[in-house]
Scaffold this motif. Structure first.
Motif, short mmCIF file in Angstrom:
data_model
loop_
_atom_site.label_atom_id
_atom_site.label_comp_id
_atom_site.label_asym_id
_atom_site.label_seq_id
_atom_site.Cartn_x
_atom_site.Cartn_y
_atom_site.Cartn_z
N GLY A 335 0.81 -1.21 0.00
CA GLY A 335 0.00 0.00 0.00
C GLY A 335 0.84 1.25 0.00
O GLY A 335 1.98 1.27 -0.47
N SER A 336 0.27 2.31 0.54
CA SER A 336 0.95 3.60 0.50
C SER A 336 1.44 4.04 1.89
O SER A 336 1.90 5.17 2.04
CB SER A 336 -0.01 4.67 -0.04
OG SER A 336 -1.19 4.72 0.76
N MET A 337 1.36 3.16 2.88
CA MET A 337 1.81 3.52 4.22
C MET A 337 3.33 3.63 4.28
O MET A 337 4.03 2.75 3.78
CB MET A 337 1.34 2.47 5.24
CG MET A 337 1.70 2.81 6.69
SD MET A 337 1.20 1.51 7.86
CE MET A 337 -0.59 1.65 7.74
N PRO A 338 3.87 4.72 4.84
CA PRO A 338 5.32 4.87 4.95
C PRO A 338 5.92 3.73 5.79
O PRO A 338 5.36 3.39 6.84
CB PRO A 338 5.48 6.22 5.66
CG PRO A 338 4.21 6.95 5.42
CD PRO A 338 3.14 5.90 5.35
N PRO A 339 7.03 3.14 5.36
CA PRO A 339 7.62 2.00 6.09
C PRO A 339 7.93 2.30 7.55
O PRO A 339 7.68 1.47 8.42
CB PRO A 339 8.89 1.71 5.29
CG PRO A 339 8.58 2.17 3.91
CD PRO A 339 7.72 3.38 4.08
N VAL A 340 8.46 3.49 7.84
CA VAL A 340 8.82 3.82 9.22
C VAL A 340 7.57 3.85 10.10
O VAL A 340 7.59 3.39 11.26
CB VAL A 340 9.59 5.16 9.29
CG1 VAL A 340 8.72 6.33 8.82
CG2 VAL A 340 10.09 5.41 10.71
N LEU A 341 6.46 4.33 9.56
CA LEU A 341 5.21 4.38 10.32
C LEU A 341 4.66 2.97 10.52
O LEU A 341 4.19 2.62 11.61
CB LEU A 341 4.19 5.25 9.60
CG LEU A 341 2.82 5.43 10.29
CD1 LEU A 341 2.99 6.10 11.64
CD2 LEU A 341 1.88 6.24 9.40
N ALA A 342 4.72 2.16 9.47
CA ALA A 342 4.20 0.79 9.55
C ALA A 342 4.95 -0.02 10.60
O ALA A 342 4.35 -0.82 11.33
CB ALA A 342 4.33 0.11 8.19
N VAL A 343 6.25 0.18 10.70
CA VAL A 343 7.06 -0.57 11.65
C VAL A 343 6.82 -0.12 13.08
O VAL A 343 6.79 -0.92 14.02
CB VAL A 343 8.56 -0.44 11.29
CG1 VAL A 343 9.43 -0.98 12.40
CG2 VAL A 343 8.85 -1.18 9.99
N TRP A 344 6.62 1.20 13.28
CA TRP A 344 6.52 1.74 14.63
C TRP A 344 5.10 1.80 15.18
O TRP A 344 4.92 1.97 16.39
CB TRP A 344 7.15 3.14 14.67
CG TRP A 344 8.64 3.07 14.80
CD1 TRP A 344 9.55 3.13 13.80
CD2 TRP A 344 9.40 2.89 16.01
NE1 TRP A 344 10.82 3.01 14.29
CE2 TRP A 344 10.76 2.87 15.65
CE3 TRP A 344 9.05 2.77 17.36
CZ2 TRP A 344 11.78 2.71 16.59
CZ3 TRP A 344 10.06 2.61 18.29
CH2 TRP A 344 11.41 2.58 17.91
N ILE A 345 4.07 1.67 14.34
CA ILE A 345 2.69 1.70 14.83
C ILE A 345 2.43 0.65 15.92
O ILE A 345 1.83 0.96 16.97
CB ILE A 345 1.69 1.56 13.66
CG1 ILE A 345 1.41 2.94 13.04
CG2 ILE A 345 0.37 0.97 14.13
CD1 ILE A 345 0.42 2.91 11.90
#
Length: 363
Positions: A335-345
C-alpha cells in the motif's frame, strides 16, 4: 537498605536474563527439530552434506530465529519469573521494605536494555553476515529464491539521465522496450528507444543496444539517428533492479542505509522491504522495554490462576504484537503507508497498553 536493594537488583537481573536464555534454548530446540523434520526430504533429495546442514544452515538459523522472536522470549521470561516471585509472596516482601513499584522496575529495565542492545547488534551487524551463508544454502539445497525477471524498471542512471526497461529476463541478460532520456535543466535533450538491450557480464556497466532510434533535440531542431546495434556504457547493472527474496536480510544496517539512499537517488521505487527491515531492527529492540513493562505489570499481582493465567495473557499479547507487525509491514509493501510508520505503529499502540497496565499495577 541500599545493600539489600543492590542484591535484589542483581537477583532480578540474573533471574530475568537466565530465564530469557533458558526460554530461547528450549524454544529454539523445538524449532530446529520441526524445521529439520520439514526439510529433511529436500536435504536428502538435493544431497546436502551434513557439515553444510549443521554449520552453514543451522548454525546461522539459530541466531536468526532467536533474534526474530526475541520479544516473545522477553515476554515469556518476564511473565514466568515475575509470576513465581508473586506466588511466593516475594514481591509483597519487597514492597513491605518500602520499595516502590517504580524502584522494582529498575533491574527489569536494565535487563531489557541489555537484551535490546544485544538484539540490535546481532540483528544489524552479525546475523546479516550469517544470513548470506544461510540463504545461499537454502538457494542451493532447499528452494531457489533468485529473481529471474523484472518489469517496468525505471531509475536514474546518471544526473538527469532516466532509463526505462519494460521487461527484463535474467537468463539471457536481456531487456525489452528500452528507453533512455537525457535532461538538461529539466528540458529533454535526447530520447533513445530500442527494441532490446543486453548486459555484457564480462564488463561493468557495458550494454549492447539493438534496433535503436535516437532523437536529439536542440531548440526547435531535431536530429534523428537510427542503427541496428551499438555498444554503450550505462551506469546500471541487473543487480540494481533484480531483487532476490530476503535479500534485505543479508545487508548490515549501514549497508541497508547506503543501499536505500542510493536507490532513492536513482528513483527506484521497489525498496520498501529494505526500508522496513532497516526500521524493524530498531523497533524490535525497543519492543523489549515495552513488553517488559507489560509483563511485570501483569504478573506482579498474586491472582487466582497464577502463572498459567499470566502466561496465557502474555503469549496472547506477544503473538498479537508479532502479528500486528507483520500486517502493518504488509500494508507498507503493498500500500501507501510509509515504512517507518508501519514498523513503529505496533510499538506505539503497545506503549499505551504498557502505560495503562503500569498505572493499574500493584503499588
Amino acid at each position: 537498605m541500599g545493600k539489600i536493594l543492590k542484591r535484589l537488583d542483581w537477583y532480578i537481573i540474573k533471574k530475568f536474563l537466565g530465564t530469557y536464555v533458558f526460554a530461547i534454548a528450549l524454544i529454539i530446540s523445538i524449532a530446529v527439530v520441526f524445521d529439520f523434520n520439514e526439510k529433511v526430504d529436500k536435504f536428502m533429495t538435493n544431497e546436502a552434506p551434513w557439515n553444510a546442514i549443521v554449520f552453514d544452515y543451522y548454525l546461522n538459523f539459530i541466531p536468526y530465529f532467536a533474534n526474530l522472536f526475541s520479544p516473545l522470549f522477553v515476554f515469556i521470561s518476564v511473565i514466568f519469573f515475575t509470576s513465581k516471585l508473586a506466588e511466593n509472596s516475594e514481591i509483597i516482601a519487597m514492597f513491605s521494605t518500602g520499595m516502590s513499584f517504580k524502584r522494582m522496575m529498575r533491574p527489569y529495565m536494565i535487563s531489557a536494555a541489555v537484551i535490546a542492545i544485544v538484539t540490535f547488534i546481532l540483528g544489524s551487524y552479525v546475523i546479516p553476515q550469517g544470513s548470506v551463508t544461510r540463504l545461499a544454502f537454502e538457494d542451493k539445497y532447499v528452494k531457489r529464491r533468485a529473481t529471474t525477471s523484472a518489469r517496468n524498471v525505471q531509475l536514474e542512471v546518471d544526473s538527469g539521465v532516466i532509463a526505462y526497461i519494460e521487461r527484463y529476463q535474467n537468463y539471457n541478460h536481456t531487456g525489452f522496450r528500452f528507453s533512455l532520456d537525457k535532461f538538461d535543466d529539466k528540458k529533454l535533450i535526447s530520447h533513445l528507444t530500442a527494441r532490446s538491450i543486453t548486459y555484457d557480464t564480462t564488463s561493468t556497466y557495458k550494454w549492447t543496444i539493438r534496433d535503436y532510434t535516437i532523437r536529439e533535440l536542440k531548440g526547435l531542431k531535431e536530429n534523428i539517428i537510427t542503427g541496428t546495434q551499438m555498444d554503450t556504457i550505462i551506469i546500471m547493472e541487473p543487480s540494481d533492479f533484480l531483487i532476490a527474496r530476503n535479500q534485505q536480510e543479508m545487508l548490515t544496517s549501514p549497508q541497508l542505509s547506503e543501499y536505500i539512499d542510493k536507490q532513492k537517488r536513482r528513483g527506484f521505487a521497489n525498496i520498501k522491504e529494505f526500508e522496513i527491515e532497516y526500521h524493524r531492527r530498531i523497533a524490535m529492540s525497543f519492543a523489549s522495554f515495552i513488553l517488559t513493562t507489560i509483563g511485570v505489570s501483569l504478573s506482579s499481582r498474586k491472582v487466582k490462576g497464577g502463572m498459567g493465567l499470566h502466561l496465557g495473557i502474555g503469549l496472547g499479547l506477544s503473538f498479537s504484537l508479532i502479528l500486528f507487525q507483520t500486517i502493518s509491514s504488509t500494508f507498507a509493501v503493498n500500500g501507501s503507508m510509509p515504512p517507518v510508520l508501519a514498523v513503529w505503529i505496533p510499538n506505539i499502540v503497545y506503549t499505551f497498553i504498557a502505560i495503562y497496565l503500569y498505572r493499574k499495577a500493584p503499588k
